[in-house]
Design a protein around this motif. Structure first.
Motif, PDB file in Angstrom:
ATOM      1  N   SER A  27       1.623   9.894 -23.735  1.00 46.27           N
ATOM      2  CA  SER A  27       1.374   9.477 -22.456  1.00 46.27           C
ATOM      3  C   SER A  27       1.793   8.344 -21.972  1.00 46.27           C
ATOM      4  O   SER A  27       2.152   7.610 -22.664  1.00 46.27           O
ATOM      5  CB  SER A  27      -0.422   9.774 -22.623  1.00 46.27           C
ATOM      6  N   ARG A  56      -0.474  17.538 -18.713  1.00 43.28           N
ATOM      7  CA  ARG A  56      -1.576  17.421 -17.545  1.00 43.28           C
ATOM      8  C   ARG A  56      -1.273  16.252 -16.861  1.00 43.28           C
ATOM      9  O   ARG A  56      -1.285  15.092 -17.632  1.00 43.28           O
ATOM     10  CB  ARG A  56      -2.880  17.324 -17.922  1.00 43.28           C
ATOM     11  N   TYR A  58      -1.171  13.733 -13.429  1.00 36.36           N
ATOM     12  CA  TYR A  58      -1.868  13.370 -11.965  1.00 36.36           C
ATOM     13  C   TYR A  58      -1.030  12.344 -11.277  1.00 36.36           C
ATOM     14  O   TYR A  58      -0.466  11.414 -11.825  1.00 36.36           O
ATOM     15  CB  TYR A  58      -3.201  12.861 -12.076  1.00 36.36           C
ATOM     16  N   LEU A  68       1.273  14.645 -22.119  1.00 32.29           N
ATOM     17  CA  LEU A  68       2.293  15.789 -22.061  1.00 32.29           C
ATOM     18  C   LEU A  68       2.961  15.715 -23.375  1.00 32.29           C
ATOM     19  O   LEU A  68       2.643  14.994 -24.395  1.00 32.29           O
ATOM     20  CB  LEU A  68       3.329  15.565 -21.124  1.00 32.29           C
ATOM     21  N   PHE A 104      -0.685  20.982 -25.640  1.00 33.14           N
ATOM     22  CA  PHE A 104      -0.664  21.421 -24.172  1.00 33.14           C
ATOM     23  C   PHE A 104       0.242  22.774 -24.190  1.00 33.14           C
ATOM     24  O   PHE A 104       1.098  23.010 -24.805  1.00 33.14           O
ATOM     25  CB  PHE A 104       0.044  20.344 -23.289  1.00 33.14           C
ATOM     26  N   THR A 108       1.152  21.082 -15.713  1.00 34.49           N
ATOM     27  CA  THR A 108       0.246  21.038 -14.768  1.00 34.49           C
ATOM     28  C   THR A 108       0.449  19.827 -14.055  1.00 34.49           C
ATOM     29  O   THR A 108       0.302  18.627 -14.493  1.00 34.49           O
ATOM     30  CB  THR A 108      -0.953  21.180 -14.734  1.00 34.49           C
ATOM     31  N   LYS A 110      -0.567  17.626 -10.831  1.00 42.09           N
ATOM     32  CA  LYS A 110      -1.647  17.691  -9.673  1.00 42.09           C
ATOM     33  C   LYS A 110      -1.645  16.424  -8.700  1.00 42.09           C
ATOM     34  O   LYS A 110      -1.581  15.404  -9.009  1.00 42.09           O
ATOM     35  CB  LYS A 110      -2.979  17.811 -10.008  1.00 42.09           C
ATOM     36  N   ASP A 251      -6.748  16.602 -24.921  1.00 39.04           N
ATOM     37  CA  ASP A 251      -6.098  17.762 -25.039  1.00 39.04           C
ATOM     38  C   ASP A 251      -6.546  18.767 -26.134  1.00 39.04           C
ATOM     39  O   ASP A 251      -7.685  18.485 -26.722  1.00 39.04           O
ATOM     40  CB  ASP A 251      -4.323  17.776 -25.504  1.00 39.04           C
TER      41      ASP A 251
END
Ligand SMILES: [Zn+2]
Ligand SMILES: [Zn+2]
Length: 450
Positions: A27, A56, A58, A68, A104, A108, A110, A251
């Motif tokens: 991360s 995931r 952002y 991730l 994971f 994704t 976002k 996760d």
């Protein structure tokens, strides 16, 4: 190139197994100024998809926040993709303590308004005026200073399973809730004490420390890289871990063990346990702590009501799910009324050094409390009306309606009317009504399941 995932989660899991490659879970975050988050997002996706990155992420005008996993042998190529951005050169990548190849199952990315929902208006204070960053050794030393207040900046379901000894753990569902609460509760210590804060990976403290300095706290410190980096340094430098229990992660693992201490309890029987799970009833999905025995008894469900639902045919379950959106409600966890054991105190900020009260209950037997009696049934609308004679009733309470003709009927109140108005609480003397798919009789008894 496709900007979406073409494989299902199951296909991904199978592929990862086949590849047999070790994956790293990591991360990182960076605050920056990103002019075009949408383009940034697309560029990242195209760079990372070929490297088999899953996770995931952002992105926002204010930066990037990423959790991730990727195959270990793509690590350096991956880092190169970050180095192409000035603001991510030399960025610290937090590598997870426990590796799990299935942490994971898709990628994704976002675009959001903010990388952390902090509810702050950043224009009103200097977000770059942050607290002093401390490594593990310095953090430990400051913990020993009696003039220090240590605050857990995470949410209740995170701090419950693991935390620094002696920390204040706000009983909040979200980060944005915690900031004003902490400020109010600690206002008398603004000048004299060291305010020491920590979170999972450091990102929440980046903004919070600047906010508290803006609010007049003089001595603000934050744990560099959060619990993840702390744990790495503790291991590397042979320090004592003053963080005990598990570090909650977002996760599939839901937590990684830092020390062998078990600081929380099963939310159903109360025995020491720190395994989070989501209720097996898809329509509920409540996040809670469940021991192995209770997992067996309740078949992975949070309550007998949910357990009954998972035994319905799939199409009936689907019909029940229709229109229900749980959203953040699943994080109510220990506060949900359906759980039979709760140790979260009603206070806003937990007291320091509140190590768990151990309480044991051997059976998950259902206990109930009398609330009131049935007084009317409206057949056309299928609505039952009761008079509350004792205690209080809330939306989301699990109730039992019992009588000679009705038998014993259990349900969870999803919506109710109190004295003909929609409401969430009913008290003594109120007339409460809600939808029922069977006729109730006069003087049927209404109980709240505890
Ligand atoms: Zn249990
Ligand atoms: Zn449930």
């Amino acid at each position: 190139m496709q900007l979406y995932n073409t494989l299902s989660a199951e296909e991904r899991a199978a592929l990862i197994d086949e590849a047999g490659k070790q994956r790293l879970t990591l991360s990182f975050y960076a605050y920056a100024r990103i002019e075009d988050p949408k383009k940034f997002r697309d560029d990242l996706f195209m760079a990372w998809e070929p490297l088999e990155v899953l996770g995931r992420i952002y992105v926002a005008h204010e930066g990037i926040n990423a959790q991730l996993s990727l195959p270990a042998d793509h690590f350096y190529e991956f880092r190169d993709t970050l180095e192409t951005y000035d603001f991510m050169q030399g960025i610290r990548l937090n590598v997870a303590v426990e590796q799990n190849d299935h942490s994971f199952l898709k990628l994704t990315i976002k675009v959001r308004d903010k990388i952390v929902a902090d509810g702050l208006n950043d224009d009103t204070f200097d977000v770059t005026n942050k607290g002093i960053h401390l490594g593990a050794a310095d953090f430990n030393a400051m913990l020993d200073d009696p003039n220090t207040i240590v605050v857990d900046m995470r949410n209740h379901y995170e701090s419950e399973i693991g935390h620094f000894v002696g920390s204040i753990k706000p009983d909040v569902d979200t980060f944005r809730e915690s900031l004003p609460i902490i400020e109010t509760q600690l206002s008398e210590f603004k000048e004299g004490k060291n305010l020491l804060m920590y979170c999972t990976g450091g990102i929440r403290c980046e903004k919070a420390s600047a906010y508290f300095k803006h609010k007049g706290f003089n001595n603000v410190y934050q744990l560099e890289g959060g619990i993840i980096e702390y744990t790495r340094q503790v291991k590397a430098e042979g320090l004592q871990s003053k963080f005990i229990g598990k570090n909650f992660v977002f996760d599939h693992r839901l937590g990684e063990r830092i020390t062998d201490d078990i600081v929380s309890n099963c939310h159903q029987c109360g025995k020491p346990c720190d395994t989070h799970t989501n209720c097996a009833n898809e329509a509920c999905h409540l996040l809670f702590i469940q021991c192995e025995e209770c997992a067996e008894t309740f078949e992975g469900c949070c309550s007998t009501a949910c357990n009954e639902i998972i035994h319905l045919p799939e199409d009936e379950q689907k019909a029940l799910r229709r229109g229900i959106k749980n959203g953040n409600m699943i994080f109510k966890k220990g506060k949900s009324d359906v759980l039979t054991f709760r140790n979260s105190s009603p206070g806003v900020v937990g007291t320091a050094v509140a190590e768990p009260k151990r309480r044991f209950e051997t059976t998950a037997k259902i206990k109930k409390a009398y609330v009131g009696k049935g007084i009317h049934f409206f057949p056309k609308a299928s609505i039952g009306q009761f008079l509350v004679e004792e205690g209080e009733l809330y939306v989301s309470n699990e109730i039992l309606i019992s009588g000679p003709t009705t038998g014993e009927q259990k349900l969870i109140i999803e919506e109710m009317f109190v004295n003909d108005q929609p409401a969430t609480t009913a008290r003594k003397g109120d007339l409460v009504s809600f939808k029922l798919d069977y006729r109730i009789r006069l003087s049927d008894k209404l109980y709240k399941i505890l």
